[in-house]
Design a protein around this motif. Structure first.
Motif, short mmCIF file in Angstrom:
data_model
loop_
_atom_site.label_atom_id
_atom_site.label_comp_id
_atom_site.label_asym_id
_atom_site.label_seq_id
_atom_site.Cartn_x
_atom_site.Cartn_y
_atom_site.Cartn_z
N ALA A 1 0.90 -1.32 -0.12
CA ALA A 1 -0.10 0.08 0.09
C ALA A 1 0.78 1.14 0.15
N ALA A 2 0.53 2.24 -0.92
CA ALA A 2 1.34 3.69 -1.04
C ALA A 2 1.71 4.31 0.37
N ASN A 3 0.67 4.14 1.15
CA ASN A 3 0.76 4.75 2.44
C ASN A 3 0.42 3.87 3.67
N GLY A 4 1.07 2.82 3.38
CA GLY A 4 0.96 1.58 4.49
C GLY A 4 2.13 1.43 5.33
N PRO A 5 2.44 0.51 6.03
CA PRO A 5 3.19 0.54 7.15
C PRO A 5 4.46 0.00 6.61
N VAL A 6 4.77 -0.75 5.24
CA VAL A 6 5.75 -1.41 4.71
C VAL A 6 6.47 -0.21 3.96
N LYS A 7 7.58 0.20 4.31
CA LYS A 7 8.49 1.21 3.55
C LYS A 7 9.69 0.72 3.10
N THR A 8 10.22 -0.41 3.79
CA THR A 8 11.61 -0.79 3.37
C THR A 8 11.38 -2.26 3.71
N LEU A 9 12.36 -2.95 3.16
CA LEU A 9 12.55 -4.51 3.47
C LEU A 9 12.62 -4.99 4.79
N GLU A 10 13.23 -3.99 5.58
CA GLU A 10 12.97 -4.29 7.11
C GLU A 10 11.70 -4.52 7.56
N ASP A 11 10.80 -3.62 7.03
CA ASP A 11 9.53 -3.68 7.71
C ASP A 11 8.76 -4.93 7.08
N LEU A 12 9.27 -5.71 6.40
CA LEU A 12 8.76 -6.99 6.25
C LEU A 12 8.69 -7.88 7.15
N ARG A 13 9.58 -7.78 8.20
CA ARG A 13 9.70 -8.49 9.44
C ARG A 13 8.23 -8.61 10.11
N GLY A 14 7.95 -9.96 10.42
CA GLY A 14 6.68 -10.03 11.23
C GLY A 14 5.34 -9.82 10.57
N ARG A 15 5.38 -9.57 9.25
CA ARG A 15 4.32 -8.97 8.30
C ARG A 15 3.95 -10.41 7.68
N ARG A 16 2.54 -10.21 7.18
CA ARG A 16 2.02 -11.22 6.26
C ARG A 16 2.32 -10.97 4.85
N ILE A 17 3.07 -11.80 4.17
CA ILE A 17 3.47 -11.49 2.67
C ILE A 17 2.42 -12.57 1.62
N GLY A 18 1.74 -12.01 1.09
CA GLY A 18 1.19 -12.93 0.06
C GLY A 18 2.15 -13.15 -1.09
N VAL A 19 2.17 -14.54 -1.56
CA VAL A 19 3.09 -15.24 -2.49
C VAL A 19 2.64 -15.76 -3.62
N ALA A 20 2.49 -15.20 -4.76
CA ALA A 20 2.04 -15.99 -5.81
C ALA A 20 2.62 -17.16 -6.05
N GLY A 21 1.84 -18.14 -6.09
CA GLY A 21 2.63 -19.54 -6.34
C GLY A 21 2.66 -20.19 -5.03
N GLY A 22 3.82 -21.03 -4.97
CA GLY A 22 4.09 -21.99 -3.76
C GLY A 22 5.37 -21.66 -3.09
N ALA A 23 5.73 -22.35 -2.21
CA ALA A 23 7.15 -22.11 -1.42
C ALA A 23 8.22 -22.23 -2.19
N LEU A 24 8.22 -23.05 -3.66
CA LEU A 24 9.37 -23.05 -4.38
C LEU A 24 9.16 -22.17 -5.58
N ASP A 25 8.33 -21.12 -5.53
CA ASP A 25 8.14 -20.09 -6.50
C ASP A 25 9.43 -19.38 -6.60
N LYS A 26 10.11 -19.03 -7.97
CA LYS A 26 11.39 -18.80 -7.97
C LYS A 26 11.72 -17.14 -7.35
N SER A 27 10.51 -16.18 -7.59
CA SER A 27 10.69 -15.19 -7.07
C SER A 27 10.69 -15.00 -5.39
N TRP A 28 9.98 -15.96 -4.92
CA TRP A 28 10.20 -16.08 -3.33
C TRP A 28 11.31 -16.58 -2.96
N LEU A 29 11.83 -17.58 -3.77
CA LEU A 29 13.29 -17.93 -3.28
C LEU A 29 14.43 -16.82 -3.44
N LEU A 30 14.04 -15.88 -4.30
CA LEU A 30 15.01 -14.81 -4.75
C LEU A 30 14.83 -13.85 -3.49
#
Length: 335
Positions: free
Chosen positions: A123-152
């Motif tokens: 969200a443009a005005n949401g709480p996540v502004k940096t990579l560090e802000d992803l700690r403890g957050r819910r991240i939607g991941v398109a695909g599964g646990a072996l999705d290449k973008s998620w692994l990256l």
């Protein structure tokens, strides 16, 4: 396994097209021979259809003497199954899948389709502004646990934060259209999704936290290689090599049209299922930014480095029990 062979003329034409060069028309077509038949597996609403429709509308398939049949499938997995069964000749998939199949004994070949990669959207005005802000957050991941973008993203998080986001955050896996909608609904704090869905979210006012291409560069891999491309079985090259070369030439020509001609996009608009002009413009611009350029030695080296990163994170489940990077997948090196 016996490796299928291709005539010298067809082989040179195929490798030149796969490397991004526009080869001269095939001898078969020049002599007025029969059309070159090719069955291509497409997703019903996938971006490959945009390219195929442009080929047909511009007469690029006819110019190459290509009798092109596109077969719609409901999922990417269905296309890979059909390719392996021999029901179709060529699909769009990622080269890591093709590498795994080659490692398992069914040799594949790959030529770039798109350099466009996904992104982490927030969200443009949401709480996540940096990579560090992803700690403890819910991240939607398109695909599964072996999705290449998620692994990256996990590898990038380890490199930059010293943590694995698989445990430092809460991933929520799902199909791309479903997981992307979780962000507007407020059910996730960020979503890592494929580029067409990132483009649609962009058009709705959501912001890109980080592109997958930025992650790749941040891991010391440059130039950023394509992950997605045209894939076919070596076994079909003897019979379909000239048709594949013709298809790759037509695809390159269609991309040149799409890179510069806005009217070609107006023609595609019904296929794009856009909600409004903003979404239409974002999808067009993201696609154009991902049109592949040269694919040479530097890109092959980058693919090898990327393979090492993904193999380390994804392990045997991703790359199999014997994880080796096979350069012959990309040709012409290793022939």
């Amino acid at each position: 396994m016996t490796r299928a062979t291709l005539s010298p003329l067809s082989r040179r034409a195929l490798l030149a097209a796969a490397a991004g060069f526009v080869a001269t028309p095939s001898l078969l077509r020049a002599q007025g021979g029969p059309a070159l038949a090719l069955r291509v597996g497409t997703l019903k609403f996938g971006t490959l259809n945009w390219l195929v429709e442009t080929m047909r509308a511009e007469g690029l398939d006819r110019r190459e003497g290509l009798a092109l049949e596109s077969v719609d499938f409901a999922s990417g997995q269905a296309t890979t199954v059909a390719l392996q069964a021999g029901d179709i000749d060529l699909i769009v998939s990622d080269w890591l899948w093709a590498m795994r199949r080659t490692s398992d004994g069914e040799r594949m070949r790959f030529a770039p389709f798109s350099n466009a990669l996904g992104a982490v959207m927030v969200a443009a005005n949401g709480p996540v502004k940096t990579l560090e802000d992803l700690r403890g957050r819910r991240i939607g991941v398109a695909g599964g646990a072996l999705d290449k973008s998620w692994l990256l993203l996990r590898a990038y998080g380890k490199a930059k934060l010293g943590v694995d986001l698989a445990s430092a955050a809460e991933p929520v896996y799902g199909a791309p259209p479903l997981v992307s909608e979780q962000l507007p609904l407020g059910r996730v704090d960020a979503v890592l999704t494929f580029w067409p869905y990132a483009a649609r979210l962009d058009a709705r006012g959501f912001a890109r936290l980080i592109d997958v291409s930025e992650m790749v560069r941040g891991l010391g891999i440059d130039p950023v290689p394509p992950l997605v491309g045209f894939v076919w079985r070596n076994a079909v090259m003897a019979e379909r090599g000239a048709a594949i070369a013709a298809f790759l030439r037509a695809a390159a020509a269609a991309n040149r049209v799409l890179a510069t001609d806005d009217s070609a996009w107006t023609r595609l608009r019904p296929l794009m299922q856009v909600a409004d002009d903003a979404e239409f413009a974002r999808l067009r611009d993201y696609y154009r930014a991902g049109i592949p350029g040269a694919f040479g030695e530097a890109e092959r080296v980058s693919c090898a480095k990327l393979f090492e990163v993904l193999a380390q994170i994804g392990g045997e489940e991703l790359v199999g029990p014997d994880p080796r990077f096979d350069r012959s997948l990309f040709g012409p090196i290793g022939e």
